[in-house]
Design an enzyme around this catalytic site. Structure first.
Site: not given
Ligand code: GDP
Ligand code: IMO
Ligand code: MG
Length: 428
Positions: A14, A17, A41-42, A223
């Protein structure tokens, strides 16, 4: 820099990416997923519109063709639901712009049941996403998994479903849990096959051809290094690898190993699920980061644990992941703080160590050692140039570069696509 870029996470996932892949997609010809499944979850925000992707490569939103590589595990129901959702939101996904490796392994309902049983029996549950990802990958390594290609061969599929279900039923029976009927599973897969098979492709050949044509290829990691099954905080990890090397293995483009690798890190740290988090902030400061950063899982809605940036672990992730430069995200979340802490190492039984220990007992003893730097207490939200950043924010970023001996190539200052400071363009 060349015509291949790999995006990987440096923390516990999270990091943003998805946003970075979306931003870089405008310079790419093709975007490839190579690991994980719909545990990812992106989230992207484009002109105020939110997009949530789990299996589909983020480049689709920039109209760039996507590939889901052999390293991704695919729940066919989740895939089709996501394709329908994204298409309804206005980005049409079809076999014309998406290829899925015929070698990719399927996640089935039985995997979710097995995962729930495993979690319930653990003394310390991992806090998985409950998507069945771990058991599906166990089946892959156990050589009993069902692959996308099997959907085209009903006889092979039937035999494989029987074997896979028999394997899991033996355990479910032992635990007194409901068993699965292979006939039901087979019928379900045969019904899905006509919608899935048109996407099936030989991804290694498709990517090799694209590479030969000189296309720019962007690899989208899911991840992150601290969730990597080898290099993360085991056993509180996912069941696959998140390092740059996985881009080559999980896509079939061996030449991916020559890519520029971008390691994505928040300007602080978060973790969802259980496991060690040395710099975690309990109480008000953690709540502030959670609220300012909207730190709730894209996928499961769970609140993310929040804390300070851990440079010792970041150094580890840079090395184990193979990152050449860093992208810092969510700088704006720190805007209100008077001072910011950076963990530079740990005190373990009175001794200072700059690396995080591997054993659970030593980890429990590791106390973070902090360097305190001044905050900037003004808004950086939406800033797009280095010079417009407050000096204290520039100093924070420079300090991270010095402590990690790694350049920061991009900085993200809001969820919106264009709110970025680009110091070095990763595509050559
Ligand atoms: P990922 O799994 O690495 O793609 O990240 P996620 O999408 O799960 O979580 C990142 C969250 O931070 C998302 O809700 C993005 O919209 C938000 N986000 C990304 N870059 C920024 C930033 O520079 N500032 C803020 N405030 N939010 C951001
Ligand atoms: P993105 O791509 C954050 C975490 C789960 C748990 C552990 C194992 O959005 O960055 P799993 O279901 O993979 O066996 O769970 O890994 N986890 C993540 N945490 N972002 C993710 O993906 C994750 N994918 C798995 O919360 O701790
Ligand atoms: Mg994510």
């Amino acid at each position: 820099m060349g015509n291949k870029v790999i995006v990987i996470g440096m923390q516990w996932g999270d990091e943003g990416k998805g946003k970075i892949v979306d931003v870089l997609s405008q310079h790419a010809d093709r975007v490839v997923r190579f690991n994980g499944g719909h545990n990812a979850g992106h989230t992207l925000v484009v002109n105020g519109q939110k997009w949530k992707l789990a299996l589909l490569p983020c480049g689709l939103l920039h109209g760039k063709p996507g590939v889901i590589g052999n390293g991704v595990v695919i729940d066919p129901h989740a895939l089709l639901a996501e394709i329908d959702r994204i298409t309804a939101q206005g980005c049409v996904v079809s076999p014309a712009n998406l290829g899925i490796s015929a070698n990719a392994v399927l996640v089935l309902p039985v995997h979710r049941a097995v995962e729930a049983a495993d979690e319930a029996r653990r003394a310390q549950p991992i806090g998985t996403t409950g998507r069945g990802i771990g058991p599906a990958l166990e089946d892959k390594v156990g050589r009993r998994a069902i692959r996308i290609a099997d959907l085209a061969e009903p006889d092979t599929l039937s035999m494989k479903v029987d074997e896979l279900v028999a394997h899991h039923n033996a355990r479910l029976r032992g635990l007194g849990l409901p068993e699965f009927d292979p006939a039901v599973l087979l019928a379900d897969l045969l019904a899905l096959a006509p919608r899935i098979l048109p996407y099936a492709t030989s991804s290694w050949q498709q990517l090799d051809a694209a590479d030969q044509r000189g296309e720019r290829i962007l690899f989208e990691g899911a991840q992150a290094m601290l969730l990597d099954v080898d290099h993360g905080t085991y056993p509180f990890v996912t069941s696959s690898n998140a390092a740059a090397g996985q881009a080559a293995i999980g896509s079939g483009l061996g030449a991916a190993s020559s890519a520029h690798v971008l390691g994505i890190s928040k300007a602080y740290a978060t973790r969802v699920g259980a496991g060690p988090f040395p710099t975690e902030l309990a109480g008000e400061q953690g709540d502030l980061l959670r609220q300012r950063g909207a730190e709730y899982g894209t996928n499961t809605g769970r609140p993310r644990r929040c804390g300070w940036l851990d440079i010792a672990l970041l150094r580890q992730s840079i090395k184990t992941g193979g990152a050449h430069s860093l992208v810092l995200t969510k700088l704006d979340v720190l805007d209100t703080l008077a001072e910011i802490r950076i963990c530079t190492g740990y005190r373990i039984h009175g001794e200072i160590s700059d690396a995080y220990p591997g054993s659970a007992a030593a980890q429990a003893q590791a106390e973070p050692v902090y360097e305190v730097v001044p905050g900037w207490q003004q808004s950086t939200m939406g800033i797009r140039s280095w010079d417009a950043l407050p000096v204290a924010a520039q100093n924070y970023i420079r300090r991270i570069e010095t402590l990690t001996a790694t350049p920061v190539s991009m900085i993200s200052t809001s969820p919106e696509r264009d709110d970025m400071i680009v110091l070095a363009q990763p595509f050559g």
